[in-house]
Design an enzyme around this catalytic site. Structure first.
Site, PDB file in Angstrom:
ATOM      1  N   GLU A  54       0.813  -1.215   0.000  1.00 51.32           N
ATOM      2  CA  GLU A  54       0.000   0.000   0.000  1.00 51.32           C
ATOM      3  C   GLU A  54       0.855   1.277   0.000  1.00 51.32           C
ATOM      4  O   GLU A  54       0.465   2.289  -0.583  1.00 51.32           O
ATOM      5  CB  GLU A  54      -0.926  -0.044   1.231  1.00 51.32           C
ATOM      6  CG  GLU A  54      -2.107   0.892   1.199  1.00 51.32           C
ATOM      7  CD  GLU A  54      -3.048   0.700   0.011  1.00 51.32           C
ATOM      8  OE1 GLU A  54      -3.128  -0.414  -0.543  1.00 51.32           O
ATOM      9  OE2 GLU A  54      -3.688   1.686  -0.376  1.00 51.32           O
ATOM     10  N   HIS A  56       3.698   1.754  -1.609  1.00 48.23           N
ATOM     11  CA  HIS A  56       4.059   2.044  -3.005  1.00 48.23           C
ATOM     12  C   HIS A  56       2.842   2.553  -3.780  1.00 48.23           C
ATOM     13  O   HIS A  56       2.959   3.470  -4.593  1.00 48.23           O
ATOM     14  CB  HIS A  56       4.565   0.782  -3.709  1.00 48.23           C
ATOM     15  CG  HIS A  56       5.794   0.176  -3.098  1.00 48.23           C
ATOM     16  ND1 HIS A  56       5.775  -0.988  -2.372  1.00 48.23           N
ATOM     17  CD2 HIS A  56       7.084   0.591  -3.108  1.00 48.23           C
ATOM     18  CE1 HIS A  56       6.996  -1.288  -1.981  1.00 48.23           C
ATOM     19  NE2 HIS A  56       7.811  -0.354  -2.394  1.00 48.23           N
ATOM     20  N   GLN A  80      22.871  -1.681  -3.488  1.00 44.25           N
ATOM     21  CA  GLN A  80      22.492  -1.055  -2.216  1.00 44.25           C
ATOM     22  C   GLN A  80      22.341  -2.064  -1.090  1.00 44.25           C
ATOM     23  O   GLN A  80      21.913  -1.718   0.004  1.00 44.25           O
ATOM     24  CB  GLN A  80      21.236  -0.204  -2.389  1.00 44.25           C
ATOM     25  CG  GLN A  80      19.951  -0.960  -2.675  1.00 44.25           C
ATOM     26  CD  GLN A  80      18.810  -0.006  -2.997  1.00 44.25           C
ATOM     27  OE1 GLN A  80      18.726   0.531  -4.098  1.00 44.25           O
ATOM     28  NE2 GLN A  80      17.930   0.236  -2.033  1.00 44.25           N
ATOM     29  N   GLU A 167       8.477   9.072   2.385  1.00 41.31           N
ATOM     30  CA  GLU A 167       9.208   9.726   3.481  1.00 41.31           C
ATOM     31  C   GLU A 167       9.691   8.718   4.519  1.00 41.31           C
ATOM     32  O   GLU A 167      10.467   9.080   5.393  1.00 41.31           O
ATOM     33  CB  GLU A 167       8.309  10.765   4.155  1.00 41.31           C
ATOM     34  CG  GLU A 167       8.095  11.987   3.283  1.00 41.31           C
ATOM     35  CD  GLU A 167       7.346  13.095   3.995  1.00 41.31           C
ATOM     36  OE1 GLU A 167       7.254  14.182   3.426  1.00 41.31           O
ATOM     37  OE2 GLU A 167       6.844  12.866   5.124  1.00 41.31           O
ATOM     38  N   VAL A 199       2.992   5.609   4.913  1.00 40.17           N
ATOM     39  CA  VAL A 199       1.714   4.905   5.106  1.00 40.17           C
ATOM     40  C   VAL A 199       1.890   3.949   6.279  1.00 40.17           C
ATOM     41  O   VAL A 199       2.893   3.235   6.360  1.00 40.17           O
ATOM     42  CB  VAL A 199       1.322   4.132   3.829  1.00 40.17           C
ATOM     43  CG1 VAL A 199       0.043   3.336   4.047  1.00 40.17           C
ATOM     44  CG2 VAL A 199       1.163   5.104   2.667  1.00 40.17           C
TER      45      VAL A 199
END
Ligand code: PAF
Length: 302
Positions: A54, A56, A80, A167, A199
């Site tokens: 959710e 994404h 990474q 974020e 989220v």
């Protein structure tokens, strides 16, 4: 939506299977498709490593609000991941991701494999000083070089007008904003890199692909992370010294079932300079802690 971008239909670089959204794996068809989409209006890019949830989809919906077309990249970026991290076991579910993105009306999925992203002889790394230091890079030393390198390449490959990031990975967002400014990567508009609010699950835990690794008991205990962060912020706002509030936060996390804390710090929100008191630049509380072998991160405005 079925779109024959740039005159492409079925193509060596295009996988269509059951899905209507075009999934491209090679640069040439990508370039043609992007040109066609951009002739129709602004293009937004949502970079991901797949295993979509959710969080994404919230980025995708925000991208749709801001641009005529949305491209989503799905690439589990080996550069990474550290040597002892979960690259091999990181969830990969392209068919399920395609179905979710098709339902959201995404125009294009860019899913290169590692040989397309990093062909033989590949030798370039993008490193962003300052904002990459400390926090997540203490436990993951080359992580942000890997992120900056792949995001720089994704920007050059897809050439979006805007790009959206969660974020939840606050340090990553700061690194990408700094890199885009320094390397003139997207249009020089302040809003070209869009940060979208984290989220959360009903109990407050930030959505993450890695939450799937948690067993039921650890998953229940993990909700202590956002709850205790809010309590620490309330104490700081009420006048507690940062050091006292952060020590109390770490003790409480260990008591709540976390096995270790990688960091719990208050930093300047944009530059990520360490702070020892409120005042001046907006401040951010950032925490990484481990539970049941899984490393969770979260951050909140102070
Ligand atoms: O946040 C992620 O999923 C990744 O770090 C990103 C931005 C897609 C780069 O691989």
């Amino acid at each position: 939506m079925q779109r024959k971008a740039g005159g492409l239909s079925l193509h060596e670089g295009l996988i269509q299977g059951e899905s209507q959204v075009q999934t491209l794996r090679q640069l040439d068809p990508l370039r043609s498709a992007v040109s066609a989409l951009k002739s129709d209006g602004p293009l937004a890019l949502v970079p991901t490593m797949g295993a979509l949830h959710e969080g994404h989809l919230t980025l995708v919906r925000e991208a749709k609000r801001r641009a005529a077309h949305v491209a989503v990249s799905i690439f589990v970026n080996p550069r990474q991941f550290g040597a002892n991290e979960d690259l091999a076991t990181y969830p990969r579910q392209l068919a399920a991701d395609q179905a979710l993105l098709e339902a959201e009306g995404v125009s294009l999925i860019w899913a290169p494999d590692a040989a397309v992203m990093y062909p033989a002889g590949y030798a370039t790394t993008v490193a962003v000083d300052g904002v990459s230091d400390g926090l997540c890079s203490s436990a993951r030393p080359s992580h942000f070089d890997g992120v900056a390198t792949v995001v720089c390449k994704l920007f050059n490959q897809v050439r979006p007008d805007i790009a959206l990031f969660g974020e939840k990975d606050w340090q990553q967002l700061a690194v990408i904003r700094r890199m885009a400014r320094d390397l003139d990567l997207l249009e020089p508009r302040a809003e070209a890199i869009v940060g979208v609010a984290t989220v959360r699950e009903a109990d407050g835990l930030a959505r993450s692909s890695r939450n799937a690794y948690l067993g039921p008991a650890d998953r229940a205990n993990a909700a202590a992370l956002p709850r205790l962060m809010q309590a620490a912020i309330a104490e700081i706002r009420a006048g507690s010294a940062f050091s006292a509030a952060l020590t109390k936060l770490q003790t409480a996390l260990l008591a709540a079932g976390f096995s270790s804390i990688d960091y719990a710090e208050v930093r300047a929100a944009e530059t990520l300079t360490p702070l020892s008191q409120l005042g001046g630049a907006p401040a951010r509380l950032l925490v990484a802690a481990r539970i049941g072998g899984t490393r969770l991160i979260d951050n909140m405005a102070v």
